[in-house]
Design a protein around this motif. Sequence first.
Motif, PDB file in Angstrom:
ATOM      1  N   PHE A  36      18.227  38.296  28.192  1.00  0.00           N
ATOM      2  CA  PHE A  36      16.888  38.415  27.612  1.00  0.00           C
ATOM      3  C   PHE A  36      16.013  37.183  27.849  1.00  0.00           C
ATOM      4  N   PRO A  37      16.535  35.939  27.723  1.00  0.00           N
ATOM      5  CA  PRO A  37      15.672  34.769  27.938  1.00  0.00           C
ATOM      6  C   PRO A  37      15.085  34.680  29.341  1.00  0.00           C
ATOM      7  N   TYR A  38      15.716  35.325  30.307  1.00  0.00           N
ATOM      8  CA  TYR A  38      15.200  35.312  31.675  1.00  0.00           C
ATOM      9  C   TYR A  38      14.254  36.474  31.924  1.00  0.00           C
ATOM     10  N   ILE A  39      14.409  37.523  31.135  1.00  0.00           N
ATOM     11  CA  ILE A  39      13.573  38.703  31.282  1.00  0.00           C
ATOM     12  C   ILE A  39      12.251  38.514  30.551  1.00  0.00           C
ATOM     13  N   GLN A  40      12.327  37.912  29.376  1.00  0.00           N
ATOM     14  CA  GLN A  40      11.138  37.715  28.542  1.00  0.00           C
ATOM     15  C   GLN A  40      11.321  36.420  27.764  1.00  0.00           C
ATOM     16  N   CYS A  41      10.378  35.494  27.900  1.00  0.00           N
ATOM     17  CA  CYS A  41      10.573  34.173  27.305  1.00  0.00           C
ATOM     18  C   CYS A  41       9.245  33.578  26.871  1.00  0.00           C
ATOM     19  N   ASP A  42       9.200  33.051  25.640  1.00  0.00           N
ATOM     20  CA  ASP A  42       8.007  32.386  25.125  1.00  0.00           C
ATOM     21  C   ASP A  42       8.068  30.876  25.322  1.00  0.00           C
ATOM     22  N   GLU A  43       9.274  30.318  25.455  1.00  0.00           N
ATOM     23  CA  GLU A  43       9.436  28.870  25.507  1.00  0.00           C
ATOM     24  C   GLU A  43       8.855  28.249  26.768  1.00  0.00           C
ATOM     25  N   LEU A  44       8.813  29.008  27.870  1.00  0.00           N
ATOM     26  CA  LEU A  44       8.355  28.455  29.136  1.00  0.00           C
ATOM     27  C   LEU A  44       6.838  28.387  29.238  1.00  0.00           C
ATOM     28  N   SER A  45       6.132  29.085  28.360  1.00  0.00           N
ATOM     29  CA  SER A  45       4.680  29.161  28.438  1.00  0.00           C
ATOM     30  C   SER A  45       4.028  28.031  27.650  1.00  0.00           C
ATOM     31  N   LYS A  46       3.064  27.348  28.259  1.00  0.00           N
ATOM     32  CA  LYS A  46       2.327  26.283  27.582  1.00  0.00           C
ATOM     33  C   LYS A  46       1.220  26.850  26.702  1.00  0.00           C
ATOM     34  N   THR A  47       0.874  28.106  26.935  1.00  0.00           N
ATOM     35  CA  THR A  47      -0.206  28.729  26.169  1.00  0.00           C
ATOM     36  C   THR A  47       0.306  29.521  24.985  1.00  0.00           C
ATOM     37  N   GLY A  48       1.621  29.640  24.864  1.00  0.00           N
ATOM     38  CA  GLY A  48       2.191  30.414  23.772  1.00  0.00           C
ATOM     39  C   GLY A  48       2.315  31.889  24.075  1.00  0.00           C
ATOM     40  N   LYS A  49       1.887  32.294  25.272  1.00  0.00           N
ATOM     41  CA  LYS A  49       1.975  33.700  25.646  1.00  0.00           C
ATOM     42  C   LYS A  49       3.375  34.020  26.163  1.00  0.00           C
ATOM     43  N   THR A  50       3.742  35.278  26.054  1.00  0.00           N
ATOM     44  CA  THR A  50       5.037  35.723  26.557  1.00  0.00           C
ATOM     45  C   THR A  50       5.018  35.761  28.082  1.00  0.00           C
ATOM     46  N   GLU A  51       6.082  35.243  28.684  1.00  0.00           N
ATOM     47  CA  GLU A  51       6.206  35.266  30.137  1.00  0.00           C
ATOM     48  C   GLU A  51       7.457  36.032  30.541  1.00  0.00           C
ATOM     49  N   TRP A  52       7.446  36.509  31.772  1.00  0.00           N
ATOM     50  CA  TRP A  52       8.583  37.239  32.332  1.00  0.00           C
ATOM     51  C   TRP A  52       9.084  36.449  33.535  1.00  0.00           C
ATOM     52  N   PRO A  53       9.986  35.494  33.294  1.00  0.00           N
ATOM     53  CA  PRO A  53      10.400  34.561  34.355  1.00  0.00           C
ATOM     54  C   PRO A  53      11.015  35.240  35.573  1.00  0.00           C
ATOM     55  N   VAL A  54      11.840  36.277  35.324  1.00  0.00           N
ATOM     56  CA  VAL A  54      12.537  36.952  36.418  1.00  0.00           C
ATOM     57  C   VAL A  54      12.324  38.454  36.293  1.00  0.00           C
ATOM     58  N   GLU A  55      12.020  39.083  37.412  1.00  0.00           N
ATOM     59  CA  GLU A  55      11.902  40.543  37.452  1.00  0.00           C
ATOM     60  C   GLU A  55      13.314  41.117  37.563  1.00  0.00           C
ATOM     61  N   PHE A  56      13.763  41.767  36.504  1.00  0.00           N
ATOM     62  CA  PHE A  56      15.158  42.178  36.385  1.00  0.00           C
ATOM     63  C   PHE A  56      15.225  43.701  36.311  1.00  0.00           C
ATOM     64  N   GLN A  57      15.825  44.325  37.331  1.00  0.00           N
ATOM     65  CA  GLN A  57      15.907  45.783  37.381  1.00  0.00           C
ATOM     66  C   GLN A  57      17.360  46.244  37.384  1.00  0.00           C
ATOM     67  N   VAL A  58      17.608  47.354  36.719  1.00  0.00           N
ATOM     68  CA  VAL A  58      18.906  48.025  36.781  1.00  0.00           C
ATOM     69  C   VAL A  58      18.648  49.490  37.087  1.00  0.00           C
ATOM     70  N   ASN A  59      19.139  49.941  38.231  1.00  0.00           N
ATOM     71  CA  ASN A  59      18.905  51.302  38.724  1.00  0.00           C
ATOM     72  C   ASN A  59      17.417  51.652  38.727  1.00  0.00           C
ATOM     73  N   GLY A  60      16.611  50.702  39.191  1.00  0.00           N
ATOM     74  CA  GLY A  60      15.179  50.931  39.362  1.00  0.00           C
ATOM     75  C   GLY A  60      14.340  50.747  38.121  1.00  0.00           C
ATOM     76  N   GLU A  61      14.953  50.541  36.962  1.00  0.00           N
ATOM     77  CA  GLU A  61      14.201  50.365  35.720  1.00  0.00           C
ATOM     78  C   GLU A  61      14.121  48.890  35.352  1.00  0.00           C
ATOM     79  N   ASN A  62      12.916  48.445  35.031  1.00  0.00           N
ATOM     80  CA  ASN A  62      12.713  47.066  34.605  1.00  0.00           C
ATOM     81  C   ASN A  62      13.303  46.887  33.208  1.00  0.00           C
ATOM     82  N   LEU A  63      14.209  45.926  33.062  1.00  0.00           N
ATOM     83  CA  LEU A  63      14.874  45.752  31.769  1.00  0.00           C
ATOM     84  C   LEU A  63      13.903  45.342  30.669  1.00  0.00           C
ATOM     85  N   ALA A  64      12.754  44.794  31.039  1.00  0.00           N
ATOM     86  CA  ALA A  64      11.758  44.437  30.026  1.00  0.00           C
ATOM     87  C   ALA A  64      11.219  45.679  29.322  1.00  0.00           C
ATOM     88  N   GLU A  65      11.365  46.844  29.966  1.00  0.00           N
ATOM     89  CA  GLU A  65      10.831  48.086  29.404  1.00  0.00           C
ATOM     90  C   GLU A  65      11.907  48.949  28.762  1.00  0.00           C
TER      91      GLU A  65
END
Length: 368
Positions: free
Chosen positions: A337-366
């Motif tokens: 999860f920290p690589y898929i969706q992470c708030d700590e890396l953003s200087k603006t406080g917005k949510t970032e998605w550091p790595v595009e992570f797919q399993v069988n074509g589906e984005n794990l963020a979704e």
Amino acid sequence: LGEKSLGEPTMSFRRPAKRALILDDDDEEEDTSYSFKVLLPNSTSVGLTLHNPGPEMPMERFVNMLKDEYEKARKDCVLMSKRTRIDWNLGGKFHLETNGEKMKGMVRFAVFKPNMCHIIRLDDGSGTTSTMYENLWDLTPDPDLLKEPPENYSFETALADLIDNSLQAVWPFSDGDRKLISVDVSSDRISVFDTGKGMDSSEANSIDKWGKIGASLHRSQKICGVGGRPPYLKPFFGMFGYGGPYACMFLGRRTLVSSKTKTSKKVYTLQFKKEALMDNRSILGKHWKTDGGMRDPTEEEIKLAPHGSFTKVEIFEPEFDISKLYQLQCRLKDIYFPYIQCDELSKTGKTEWPVEFQVNGENLAEIA
């Protein structure tokens, strides 16, 4: 003799003083060697090392040297002796291919860096070339690493070992390059694709280091792997640390690794079968030799990695219950999860998605 005008040159008969010839150690030419792994027309490979060959060598002479090395190897290796013989009497039809470029007539050593090993292909002009060659890579591991995995080493943790490799590969990339990890799982095949810097045949970045247990290209970063910031998080990053080859042999019976760097024109491949690797070791003594080769990238690979580098690990004949795919997707999302969706890396406080992570074509963020 008549007088000469001021503008007319005069001749001098004085001999110039001789200069002493001083031989300094720095003036002596250093020994230069070129090492090659040559892919042969009958899908075998042979090593050849040349010392101080000069700037060029006629192709015929180079091929004759290859022939001598090949005949020696055939006598020492049972597997090579069973292969179709090579017609060495083709003369001018032979040419070399290195990283997509052809070399005919003369072997020009300026193309190759000295004191390094280069993979080249010998083409016999028949129009047919192989993409896989026997015993190309030496994967002999340290015996201490051939221990049984812990009891809780499972399908999930073995897959996590492979994904950890991909995370290490994509994380250092700049924001302009795609950071993708794509996992595909089916009843007959598992694939882990990443858009990291890839591997080739160079000594520093050779694909055989991926296949050799204990010789990970990322081993120098392993110290940072416990308790650090993303991507070095406890407890899943490097939790078991058995690496790619061990994980692959645990997950399935046959593995094909394909990889390309930004600078290489070809995709380099490494293939091993669990049973054959063990059998080969008994034939060749204490060495694990396995097949490999090079090929052109596919359209799909170019599309997934537009910046030009990637690694794809394919495992065949796995044991996986495809009905549990959704549970696997959820579990992988929890782990990474920290690589898929992470708030700590953003200087603006917005949510970032550091790595595009797919399993069988589906984005794990979704995945809910």
